[in-house]
Design an enzyme around this catalytic site. Structure first.
Site, PDB file in Angstrom:
ATOM      1  N   GLU A  85     109.021   9.343 -39.468  1.00 61.57           N
ATOM      2  CA  GLU A  85     109.570   8.252 -40.270  1.00 61.57           C
ATOM      3  C   GLU A  85     111.085   8.359 -40.460  1.00 61.57           C
ATOM      4  OE1 GLU A  85     108.169   5.611 -41.179  1.00 61.57           O
ATOM      5  OE2 GLU A  85     106.035   6.002 -40.984  1.00 61.57           O
ATOM      6  N   GLU A 116      94.285  26.773 -35.672  1.00 60.18           N
ATOM      7  CA  GLU A 116      95.091  27.237 -36.799  1.00 60.18           C
ATOM      8  C   GLU A 116      94.978  28.736 -37.002  1.00 60.18           C
ATOM      9  OE1 GLU A 116      92.683  26.863 -40.907  1.00 60.18           O
ATOM     10  OE2 GLU A 116      93.064  24.937 -39.937  1.00 60.18           O
TER      11      GLU A 116
END
Length: 300
Positions: A85, A116
């Site tokens: 963004e 992860e």
């Protein structure tokens, strides 16, 4: 043997939602609404650390550094979202703020949570992205234990970068080595262990504050207007024109002409209008003042 993480705040059972499957739809909404209030309180409790983080990030970016968010699962996706963004909102180059997620781009749309657990992959990511002492690396881990994130933080520290750690568990439950340790304590989730809920919400709130706050410090805004907005579609052109009309006495047709003369650069258009300079002079003034419109104006 797998570690038992049941003691972690993010994994505990919420006493206020123990009858979740027996509630009406309206009662479910009410439970979520009450619990989500805790995200606002968690941000308030971490206000000092968040302010310190803004200053640290802004200082690094102003010296040619970059900001990296590193996470897995929901945390990783939120980091990628915030980074994505920044270019349209602040007209920044894509490399200035980057999101790194365990599993890469594929993990954005398909769960790859097993990745992860790879500490070494986090370390290697810092090498792959050529992290240096000028950069800031923010590790995101709701439960605080994600090996990929801790590997990235260690790799970043070895390369001299500044490091931040953001988690939703208290430090006494999970420790971390970072220049700044931010804990956003929202309590147990409505759905036990589902950290895409309150933990995800509060992480998104924190990242909004960090990236926007840093960009404000870098002069990407004037007042509360995003004067570095990238005019890349009709919606953003309309926003740019409204900013020009709001901040000047220009009617919309005149604002359109000014925006076109500035090559769709709102900040440049404002400086041209207020100072009376032509485009070349306004560009030189902005460059002299590192893109800060307010200080550029004050120089006239």
């Amino acid at each position: 043997m797998l570690p038992n993480r049941g003691h972690l705040l993010t994994e505990q059972t919420n006493p206020h939602s123990q009858t979740l499957d027996q509630l009406s739809s309206l009662e479910i909404v009410d439970v979520f609404n009450r619990e989500d209030q805790r995200t606002v309180d968690a941000i308030a409790s971490a206000r000092t650390e968040l302010a310190q983080a803004i200053d640290l990030i802004a200082a690094a970016l102003s010296q040619g550094g970059r900001l990296f968010y590193v996470g897995a699962g929901t945390s990783g996706r939120l980091g990628v979202l915030d980074a994505a963004e920044c270019p349209p909102t602040f007209c920044t180059p894509p490399e200035l703020v980057q999101g790194i997620i365990a599993g890469g781009a594929a993990a954005l749309v398909r769960s790859s949570e097993s990745l992860e657990d790879r500490f070494a992959d986090g370390e290697l990511a810092m090498l792959d992205y050529k992290v240096t002492e000028r950069d800031v690396v923010v590790g995101l881990s709701a439960g605080g234990t994600t090996p990929y994130v801790h590997g990235a933080l260690q790799g970043a520290q070895q390369r001299g970068a500044k490091t931040l750690f953001i988690a939703c568990v208290p430090a006494e439950q999970v420790s971390a080595t970072a220049d700044l340790d931010i804990r956003l304590l929202v309590g147990p989730e409505v759905l036990t262990g589902s950290t895409r809920l309150k933990a995800g919400t509060v992480t998104k709130m924190a990242l909004n504050i960090l990236s926007t706050g840093a960009m404000v410090k870098l002069g990407k805004t004037y007042g509360n207007h995003m004067v570095d907005v990238a005019v890349t579609n009709d919606k953003l052109r309309d926003r740019a024109l409204r900013i020009l009309c709001d901040l000047t006495d220009l009617a919309r047709p005149a604002a359109e002409a000014l925006l076109d003369r500035s090559d769709q650069q709102v900040k440049l258009a404002l400086l041209m209008h207020w100072s009376g300079c032509d485009r070349a002079a306004a560009e030189a003034t902005l460059e002299q003042h590192r893109g800060n419109l307010r200080t550029a104006l004050n120089s006239h």
